[in-house]
Each structure stands twice: as C-alpha cells, then as structure tokens.
Design a protein around this motif. Sequence first.
Motif, PDB file in Angstrom:
ATOM      1  N   ILE A  22      -4.385 -17.599   4.802  1.00 23.94           N
ATOM      2  CA  ILE A  22      -3.533 -16.873   3.867  1.00 23.94           C
ATOM      3  C   ILE A  22      -3.387 -17.726   2.607  1.00 23.94           C
ATOM      4  N   GLU A  23      -3.679 -17.133   1.447  1.00 22.53           N
ATOM      5  CA  GLU A  23      -3.608 -17.875   0.188  1.00 22.53           C
ATOM      6  C   GLU A  23      -2.190 -18.237  -0.192  1.00 22.53           C
ATOM      7  N   ASN A  24      -1.280 -17.292  -0.019  1.00 19.34           N
ATOM      8  CA  ASN A  24       0.109 -17.506  -0.406  1.00 19.34           C
ATOM      9  C   ASN A  24       0.966 -16.488   0.332  1.00 19.34           C
ATOM     10  N   PHE A  25       2.249 -16.725   0.354  1.00 18.54           N
ATOM     11  CA  PHE A  25       3.186 -15.852   1.057  1.00 18.54           C
ATOM     12  C   PHE A  25       4.162 -15.237   0.059  1.00 18.54           C
ATOM     13  N   PRO A  26       4.649 -14.033   0.344  1.00 19.32           N
ATOM     14  CA  PRO A  26       4.225 -13.138   1.415  1.00 19.32           C
ATOM     15  C   PRO A  26       2.931 -12.402   1.051  1.00 19.32           C
ATOM     16  N   THR A  27       2.146 -12.141   2.063  1.00 20.24           N
ATOM     17  CA  THR A  27       0.930 -11.349   1.927  1.00 20.24           C
ATOM     18  C   THR A  27       1.154 -10.038   2.672  1.00 20.24           C
ATOM     19  N   LEU A  28       0.786  -8.951   2.046  1.00 20.49           N
ATOM     20  CA  LEU A  28       0.921  -7.629   2.668  1.00 20.49           C
ATOM     21  C   LEU A  28      -0.449  -7.055   2.983  1.00 20.49           C
ATOM     22  N   ALA A  29      -0.509  -6.343   4.089  1.00 24.21           N
ATOM     23  CA  ALA A  29      -1.662  -5.528   4.443  1.00 24.21           C
ATOM     24  C   ALA A  29      -1.121  -4.127   4.693  1.00 24.21           C
ATOM     25  N   VAL A  30      -1.676  -3.148   4.006  1.00 28.14           N
ATOM     26  CA  VAL A  30      -1.197  -1.767   4.142  1.00 28.14           C
ATOM     27  C   VAL A  30      -2.374  -0.896   4.559  1.00 28.14           C
ATOM     28  N   PHE A  31      -2.143  -0.089   5.577  1.00 25.96           N
ATOM     29  CA  PHE A  31      -3.181   0.775   6.143  1.00 25.96           C
ATOM     30  C   PHE A  31      -2.682   2.208   6.242  1.00 25.96           C
ATOM     31  N   ARG A  32      -3.630   3.148   6.207  1.00 28.70           N
ATOM     32  CA  ARG A  32      -3.374   4.525   6.646  1.00 28.70           C
ATOM     33  C   ARG A  32      -4.365   4.729   7.777  1.00 28.70           C
ATOM     34  N   GLY A  33      -3.842   4.845   8.998  1.00 28.41           N
ATOM     35  CA  GLY A  33      -4.721   4.840  10.158  1.00 28.41           C
ATOM     36  C   GLY A  33      -5.364   3.470  10.242  1.00 28.41           C
ATOM     37  N   ASP A  34      -6.683   3.436  10.342  1.00 29.78           N
ATOM     38  CA  ASP A  34      -7.361   2.141  10.372  1.00 29.78           C
ATOM     39  C   ASP A  34      -7.994   1.800   9.022  1.00 29.78           C
ATOM     40  N   LYS A  35      -7.660   2.588   7.988  1.00 31.36           N
ATOM     41  CA  LYS A  35      -8.225   2.379   6.654  1.00 31.36           C
ATOM     42  C   LYS A  35      -7.330   1.432   5.839  1.00 31.36           C
ATOM     43  N   PRO A  36      -7.852   0.253   5.480  1.00 30.36           N
ATOM     44  CA  PRO A  36      -7.050  -0.671   4.671  1.00 30.36           C
ATOM     45  C   PRO A  36      -6.944  -0.177   3.224  1.00 30.36           C
ATOM     46  N   LEU A  37      -5.697  -0.080   2.737  1.00 32.04           N
ATOM     47  CA  LEU A  37      -5.455   0.402   1.377  1.00 32.04           C
ATOM     48  C   LEU A  37      -5.061  -0.715   0.424  1.00 32.04           C
ATOM     49  N   PHE A  38      -4.508  -1.789   0.978  1.00 37.97           N
ATOM     50  CA  PHE A  38      -4.052  -2.910   0.154  1.00 37.97           C
ATOM     51  C   PHE A  38      -4.047  -4.159   1.021  1.00 37.97           C
ATOM     52  N   TYR A  39      -4.460  -5.265   0.418  1.00 38.78           N
ATOM     53  CA  TYR A  39      -4.367  -6.557   1.079  1.00 38.78           C
ATOM     54  C   TYR A  39      -4.244  -7.618   0.007  1.00 38.78           C
ATOM     55  N   GLY A  40      -3.125  -8.321   0.017  1.00 40.29           N
ATOM     56  CA  GLY A  40      -2.965  -9.381  -0.962  1.00 40.29           C
ATOM     57  C   GLY A  40      -1.554  -9.905  -1.019  1.00 40.29           C
ATOM     58  N   VAL A  41      -1.410 -10.932  -1.822  1.00 36.08           N
ATOM     59  CA  VAL A  41      -0.108 -11.552  -2.049  1.00 36.08           C
ATOM     60  C   VAL A  41       0.733 -10.590  -2.874  1.00 36.08           C
ATOM     61  N   THR A  42       2.019 -10.542  -2.582  1.00 35.45           N
ATOM     62  CA  THR A  42       2.924  -9.704  -3.352  1.00 35.45           C
ATOM     63  C   THR A  42       4.112 -10.532  -3.817  1.00 35.45           C
ATOM     64  N   MET A  43       4.692 -10.108  -4.901  1.00 37.79           N
ATOM     65  CA  MET A  43       5.953 -10.708  -5.321  1.00 37.79           C
ATOM     66  C   MET A  43       7.000 -10.278  -4.287  1.00 37.79           C
ATOM     67  N   PRO A  44       7.860 -11.175  -3.859  1.00 38.14           N
ATOM     68  CA  PRO A  44       8.828 -10.838  -2.816  1.00 38.14           C
ATOM     69  C   PRO A  44      10.049 -10.093  -3.371  1.00 38.14           C
ATOM     70  N   GLN A  45       9.788  -9.036  -4.091  1.00 39.07           N
ATOM     71  CA  GLN A  45      10.852  -8.259  -4.715  1.00 39.07           C
ATOM     72  C   GLN A  45      10.725  -6.800  -4.295  1.00 39.07           C
ATOM     73  N   ALA A  46      11.846  -6.191  -3.963  1.00 36.55           N
ATOM     74  CA  ALA A  46      11.847  -4.817  -3.468  1.00 36.55           C
ATOM     75  C   ALA A  46      11.145  -3.862  -4.425  1.00 36.55           C
ATOM     76  N   GLY A  47      11.429  -3.961  -5.714  1.00 37.32           N
ATOM     77  CA  GLY A  47      10.837  -3.051  -6.683  1.00 37.32           C
ATOM     78  C   GLY A  47       9.328  -3.166  -6.748  1.00 37.32           C
ATOM     79  N   VAL A  48       8.822  -4.384  -6.688  1.00 39.85           N
ATOM     80  CA  VAL A  48       7.378  -4.603  -6.747  1.00 39.85           C
ATOM     81  C   VAL A  48       6.702  -3.998  -5.514  1.00 39.85           C
ATOM     82  N   VAL A  49       7.254  -4.270  -4.347  1.00 36.94           N
ATOM     83  CA  VAL A  49       6.658  -3.745  -3.110  1.00 36.94           C
ATOM     84  C   VAL A  49       6.793  -2.228  -3.063  1.00 36.94           C
TER      85      VAL A  49
END
Length: 117
Positions: A58-85
């Motif tokens: 993992i490059e940095n924290f927090p890192t998010l992975a978002v899927f719909r079913g088994d299809k990855p839609l997003f993978y990467g570091v995110t700003m730890p802020q509610a609005g950004v996520v």
Amino acid sequence: MAQQPAEPLLVVSLCAAWCKTCSEFRDTFDTLAKAHPGARFVWLDVEDDSALVGDIEIENFPTLAVFRGDKPLFYGVTMPQAGVVARTLASLTREDRDPVSVPEEIAGLPESLSSRL
C-alpha cells in the motif's frame, strides 16, 4: 422487460492499526457507511487481515477499493475527508463505468469478502 437492479457498491478501506490517519478516518468511514445504506462498507487492516489482502504493498493510507460485483471501479489513496470520499462514491454510481486495473490481491477481495458479508 425490467432491468435488473444494479449490484450494490462494495467499499473497502485498506488501513493499518498503527496509522494515526487511519484511526482518525475510521469514524468518517463508519458515518459514510450509514449515509449509503445500499452499499457495503468493509474496513480491513492490511496486517491483521493479511489472509484476505495478501502481501499487498500500500503506497499510503487510507486506500480505498470500490467494486460493483467483482468489477473494480476505483483503487487508490484517498483524502481522509467525508466530502472527498462521498464525491468519489457519487462518481462511481453509473452502472456503465469501465473497470480499473487493480493488483491481483485487490481484484479477489469481492469473492474473499463474500463469506464475511
């Protein structure tokens, strides 16, 4: 003929217990989960849950992975802020989104987590 409803989003936060930013982000992540009842939110510690995530770098924290079913839609570091996520998640709601490239360990998360959800 009616369309099948979309599979819910699976939102995985990859963090570590020793990471202060992750500790601070946990409440935000839980609040976002409550605000998105149609999605499944899972918090994984990359060390404690290594059986699920393998030896992923993992490059940095927090890192998010978002899927719909088994299809990855997003993978990467995110700003730890509610609005950004929240904006990131809103951008992923279209059913016709193209999958993104993710490491093999991350690609297997939906199947690995299915028994836990």
